[in-house]
Design a protein around this motif. Structure first.
Motif, mmCIF file in Angstrom:
data_model
loop_
_atom_site.group_PDB
_atom_site.id
_atom_site.type_symbol
_atom_site.label_atom_id
_atom_site.label_comp_id
_atom_site.label_asym_id
_atom_site.label_seq_id
_atom_site.Cartn_x
_atom_site.Cartn_y
_atom_site.Cartn_z
ATOM 1 N N VAL A 210 -56.943 0.971 39.931
ATOM 2 C CA VAL A 210 -57.850 2.082 40.115
ATOM 3 C C VAL A 210 -59.193 1.882 39.498
ATOM 4 N N ILE A 227 -61.763 9.222 42.963
ATOM 5 C CA ILE A 227 -60.678 8.812 42.679
ATOM 6 C C ILE A 227 -60.078 9.674 41.425
ATOM 7 N N TYR A 235 -52.739 9.766 40.527
ATOM 8 C CA TYR A 235 -54.188 9.899 41.060
ATOM 9 C C TYR A 235 -54.265 10.530 42.368
#
Length: 239
Positions: A210, A227, A235
């Motif tokens: 991420v 995100i 997430y």
């Protein structure tokens, strides 16, 4: 043509086992016993999937993956003799597509190689002219804040129509978040989707992916990133 697999392992028995199993599965198998031999073969031959042992007498498998990943979009699978979470996390963070712990079952190893080849092989085929360019004339599967995502071509373009260079795992993560746009995915759910099966949840591996995806796809027109971290859960893609 047969897909080409390059195996790097200093143990003759492992090399023989891998070559036999992958030959029978329909691959063209090249083997190397050292980093030097591996680099010489890789410089001369196109390779579809690399199998790299972590522990090597003349080098380090992790360092090799770190150097190799920016140069190729071919699949990379790490071989490790330790069922160690840190090894798995480091490998994924460096850009490996998968890892296999020794001892392994030859049939499972072949299945892993096949899965990685199908993902990365489709990416290369779609990226080489003709059909890929036609795909990019069509409406993208997903768009957000100037970015366009084409799932079949496995490409992401920025607002200037330049390719954003994502590893296989990074693209799979983005696709998983986009498929569940607006929903919260746990790390377990994300790992299951990007690996295609249930795996142990390595939180640091997902968090590292991420973080890299946020750097490669910066948000320009909003505070924070699209995100979103949902603390204690996972997430969510909010754009």
């Amino acid at each position: 043509m047969k897909p080409v697999v390059l195996v790097l392992d200093d143990e003759p028995g492992i090399r023989t086992l891998l070559k036999t199993a992958l030959d029978e599965a329909g691959y063209d198998v090249l083997t190397a016993a050292s980093v030097r031999e591996f680099e010489e073969i890789a410089a001369k031959r196109h390779v579809d999937v690399y199998l790299v042992d972590v522990g090597l007498p003349d080098g380090n498998g992790f360092s090799l993956v770190r150097d190799l990943r920016p140069k190729t979009d071919s699949g990379i699978i790490l071989l490790t003799g330790r069922d160690n979470e840190t090894d798995h996390v480091v490998g994924l963070e460096l850009g490996a597509d998968d890892y296999v712990t020794k001892p392994f079952r030859p049939r499972e190893l072949c299945a892993r190689v096949g899965a990685v080849y199908r993902r990365t092989g489709r990416a290369r085929a779609a990226g080489n002219g003709g059909a890929a360019e036609d795909d990019l004339m069509a409406t993208p599967d997903h768009s957000f804040e100037g970015y366009s995502v084409y799932l079949s071509a496995r490409r992401v373009l920025d607002e200037n129509r330049n390719d954003v260079d994502l590893t296989t795992a990074e693209f799979e993560l983005l696709a998983a978040l986009l498929r569940s746009r607006g929903q919260v995915l746990s790390r377990d759910q994300i790992m299951a989707q990007i690996k295609g099966r249930e795996w142990e949840s390595y939180d640091r591996a997902i968090d590292g992916l991420v973080s890299r995806l946020r750097r490669k796809l910066p948000a320009h027109d909003r505070p924070g990133h699209f995100i979103r971290t949902v603390h204690g859960v996972g997430y969510s893609f909010t754009a």
